[in-house]
Design an enzyme around this catalytic site. Sequence first.
Site, PDB file in Angstrom:
ATOM      1  N   GLY A 150       2.883  -1.165   4.318  1.00 20.99           N
ATOM      2  CA  GLY A 150       2.893   0.273   4.054  1.00 20.99           C
ATOM      3  C   GLY A 150       4.309   0.752   3.789  1.00 20.99           C
ATOM      4  O   GLY A 150       4.831   0.632   2.677  1.00 20.99           O
ATOM      5  N   GLY A 151       4.961   1.258   4.822  1.00 13.60           N
ATOM      6  CA  GLY A 151       6.279   1.881   4.668  1.00 13.60           C
ATOM      7  C   GLY A 151       7.290   1.010   3.939  1.00 13.60           C
ATOM      8  O   GLY A 151       8.014   1.504   3.058  1.00 13.60           O
ATOM      9  N   SER A 162       3.503  -2.313  10.362  1.00 17.00           N
ATOM     10  CA  SER A 162       4.963  -2.359  10.558  1.00 17.00           C
ATOM     11  C   SER A 162       5.552  -3.728  10.226  1.00 17.00           C
ATOM     12  O   SER A 162       6.495  -4.169  10.877  1.00 17.00           O
ATOM     13  CB  SER A 162       5.332  -1.927  11.984  1.00 17.00           C
ATOM     14  OG  SER A 162       4.921  -0.585  12.216  1.00 17.00           O
ATOM     15  N   GLY A 176       2.540   2.125  10.896  1.00 17.38           N
ATOM     16  CA  GLY A 176       3.488   3.226  10.768  1.00 17.38           C
ATOM     17  C   GLY A 176       4.184   3.590  12.057  1.00 17.38           C
ATOM     18  O   GLY A 176       4.818   4.648  12.146  1.00 17.38           O
ATOM     19  N   GLU A 224      -5.233  -5.192  10.503  1.00 17.70           N
ATOM     20  CA  GLU A 224      -4.245  -4.147  10.743  1.00 17.70           C
ATOM     21  C   GLU A 224      -4.534  -3.474  12.078  1.00 17.70           C
ATOM     22  O   GLU A 224      -5.385  -2.573  12.139  1.00 17.70           O
ATOM     23  CB  GLU A 224      -4.304  -3.104   9.636  1.00 17.70           C
ATOM     24  CG  GLU A 224      -4.021  -3.654   8.257  1.00 17.70           C
ATOM     25  CD  GLU A 224      -3.452  -2.596   7.330  1.00 17.70           C
ATOM     26  OE1 GLU A 224      -2.449  -2.880   6.686  1.00 17.70           O
ATOM     27  OE2 GLU A 224      -3.998  -1.477   7.285  1.00 17.70           O
ATOM     28  N   GLU A 243      -6.999   4.466   7.979  1.00 13.04           N
ATOM     29  CA  GLU A 243      -6.811   5.896   7.694  1.00 13.04           C
ATOM     30  C   GLU A 243      -8.069   6.482   7.061  1.00 13.04           C
ATOM     31  O   GLU A 243      -8.409   7.652   7.292  1.00 13.04           O
ATOM     32  CB  GLU A 243      -5.570   6.088   6.811  1.00 13.04           C
ATOM     33  CG  GLU A 243      -4.300   5.792   7.596  1.00 13.04           C
ATOM     34  CD  GLU A 243      -3.135   5.282   6.766  1.00 13.04           C
ATOM     35  OE1 GLU A 243      -3.159   5.388   5.528  1.00 13.04           O
ATOM     36  OE2 GLU A 243      -2.183   4.744   7.381  1.00 13.04           O
ATOM     37  N   ASN A 248       0.868  -1.180   0.000  1.00 13.67           N
ATOM     38  CA  ASN A 248       0.000   0.000   0.000  1.00 13.67           C
ATOM     39  C   ASN A 248       0.903   1.227   0.000  1.00 13.67           C
ATOM     40  O   ASN A 248       1.490   1.564   1.025  1.00 13.67           O
ATOM     41  CB  ASN A 248      -0.894  -0.026   1.254  1.00 13.67           C
ATOM     42  CG  ASN A 248      -1.766   1.215   1.355  1.00 13.67           C
ATOM     43  OD1 ASN A 248      -1.804   2.041   0.430  1.00 13.67           O
ATOM     44  ND2 ASN A 248      -2.476   1.345   2.472  1.00 13.67           N
ATOM     45  N   TRP A 249       0.999   1.852  -1.148  1.00 16.95           N
ATOM     46  CA  TRP A 249       1.922   2.985  -1.285  1.00 16.95           C
ATOM     47  C   TRP A 249       1.358   4.258  -0.641  1.00 16.95           C
ATOM     48  O   TRP A 249       2.039   5.269  -0.576  1.00 16.95           O
ATOM     49  CB  TRP A 249       2.246   3.232  -2.762  1.00 16.95           C
ATOM     50  CG  TRP A 249       3.039   2.121  -3.399  1.00 16.95           C
ATOM     51  CD1 TRP A 249       3.519   0.982  -2.784  1.00 16.95           C
ATOM     52  CD2 TRP A 249       3.452   2.029  -4.766  1.00 16.95           C
ATOM     53  NE1 TRP A 249       4.194   0.209  -3.690  1.00 16.95           N
ATOM     54  CE2 TRP A 249       4.175   0.819  -4.917  1.00 16.95           C
ATOM     55  CE3 TRP A 249       3.281   2.854  -5.892  1.00 16.95           C
ATOM     56  CZ2 TRP A 249       4.724   0.421  -6.141  1.00 16.95           C
ATOM     57  CZ3 TRP A 249       3.823   2.453  -7.118  1.00 16.95           C
ATOM     58  CH2 TRP A 249       4.537   1.256  -7.225  1.00 16.95           C
ATOM     59  N   LYS A 250       0.104   4.200  -0.237  1.00 18.50           N
ATOM     60  CA  LYS A 250      -0.578   5.346   0.399  1.00 18.50           C
ATOM     61  C   LYS A 250      -0.387   6.599  -0.480  1.00 18.50           C
ATOM     62  O   LYS A 250      -0.381   6.470  -1.704  1.00 18.50           O
ATOM     63  CB  LYS A 250      -0.076   5.519   1.835  1.00 18.50           C
ATOM     64  CG  LYS A 250      -0.273   4.222   2.650  1.00 18.50           C
ATOM     65  CD  LYS A 250      -0.116   4.380   4.130  1.00 18.50           C
ATOM     66  CE  LYS A 250      -0.370   3.020   4.806  1.00 18.50           C
ATOM     67  NZ  LYS A 250      -0.294   3.093   6.263  1.00 18.50           N
ATOM     68  N   HIS A 271      -9.603   0.930   4.988  1.00 17.99           N
ATOM     69  CA  HIS A 271      -8.339   1.137   5.700  1.00 17.99           C
ATOM     70  C   HIS A 271      -8.581   2.057   6.897  1.00 17.99           C
ATOM     71  O   HIS A 271      -9.402   2.972   6.838  1.00 17.99           O
ATOM     72  CB  HIS A 271      -7.302   1.743   4.751  1.00 17.99           C
ATOM     73  CG  HIS A 271      -5.919   1.713   5.310  1.00 17.99           C
ATOM     74  ND1 HIS A 271      -5.493   2.619   6.251  1.00 17.99           N
ATOM     75  CD2 HIS A 271      -4.880   0.863   5.100  1.00 17.99           C
ATOM     76  CE1 HIS A 271      -4.236   2.335   6.586  1.00 17.99           C
ATOM     77  NE2 HIS A 271      -3.841   1.271   5.903  1.00 17.99           N
TER      78      HIS A 271
HETATM   79  O1  LIG Z   1      -1.826  -0.622   4.590  1.00 17.24           O
HETATM   80  C1  LIG Z   1      -0.770  -0.780   5.212  1.00 17.24           C
HETATM   81  C2  LIG Z   1      -0.708  -0.549   6.631  1.00 17.24           C
HETATM   82  O2  LIG Z   1      -1.347   0.622   6.999  1.00 17.24           O
HETATM   83  C3  LIG Z   1       0.616  -0.789   7.265  1.00 17.24           C
HETATM   84  O3  LIG Z   1       1.473   0.329   7.156  1.00 17.24           O
HETATM   85  P1  LIG Z   1       2.964   0.204   7.737  1.00 17.24           P
HETATM   86  O4  LIG Z   1       3.545  -1.043   7.148  1.00 17.24           O
HETATM   87  O5  LIG Z   1       3.647   1.439   7.304  1.00 17.24           O
HETATM   88  O6  LIG Z   1       2.830   0.087   9.225  1.00 17.24           O
END
Ligand SMILES: O=C[C@H](O)COP(=O)(O)O
Length: 253
Positions: free
Chosen positions: A234-235, A213, A173, A167, A97, A9-11, A95
Amino acid sequence: MRRPLIAGNWKMNGLSADAVALAGALRDRLDGLEGVDRVVCPPHIHLAAVAGELAQSAIAVGAQNCADAPQGARTGEVAADMVADAGARYVILGHSERRQYYGEDEALIAARCGQALAAGLRPILCVGETLEAREGDRTEATVAEQIHGVLDRLGAEGLGEGVVAYEPVWAIGTGRTATAEQAQQVHGFIRGQLAERLGGSAADAMRILYGGSMKADNAEALLAQPDVDGGLIGGASLQADSFAAICAAAARG
Ligand SMILES: O=C[C@H](O)COP(=O)(O)O
């Protein structure tokens, strides 16, 4: 056996050149890797460019959301069939967010999910508890409400060939990952909830991803759990090396 799925997920990161470069780097690193499905989810505006870059690869493309209606007066939204037309095969829905910053609730998420299914997209339905809920011993109640709130509205079709992503909000994050035992406990609970609604064999076939994470150095332990069928990253999905390392861990598992 469920085939693992690693989704990035590149957000809201990167301009078009960054997105295409990352896609190309992933294609080169992951070429020939067997035993794991992979998907990347860029921002809507980069979907077509990334899908073009990945056209001859084994990396699928997903969107980060889709509209709750098929077309028309929904300023700022992107319809599910537009997302599919741009080359996406998956779509992340619900999600945390979106729930936190845009007030999305189960009714809206279910409507988006219904549109996704009608357009032939595979939903990646995200669920997970806040730190407050975990500390108040409401993890299972929260996750159950999020799953049933959507399945109640989707009916017998359920999530189709979609997946669920667990999640925990407190792990997103933050660098604070759920332990493998914590993840397994909730994933097992989710599969039980799915079995109640969809039947045992459909629940057994459905992949449940962990997100929060997940990185190259903790992926193996998480993915070794019997009900952890992949990751929503994510990150660590923004660096080709770390995303490729997580895919390789899933392939080994
Ligand atoms: O969609 C992915 C998640 O929100 C995980 O994000 P993260 O790997 O940066 O904690």
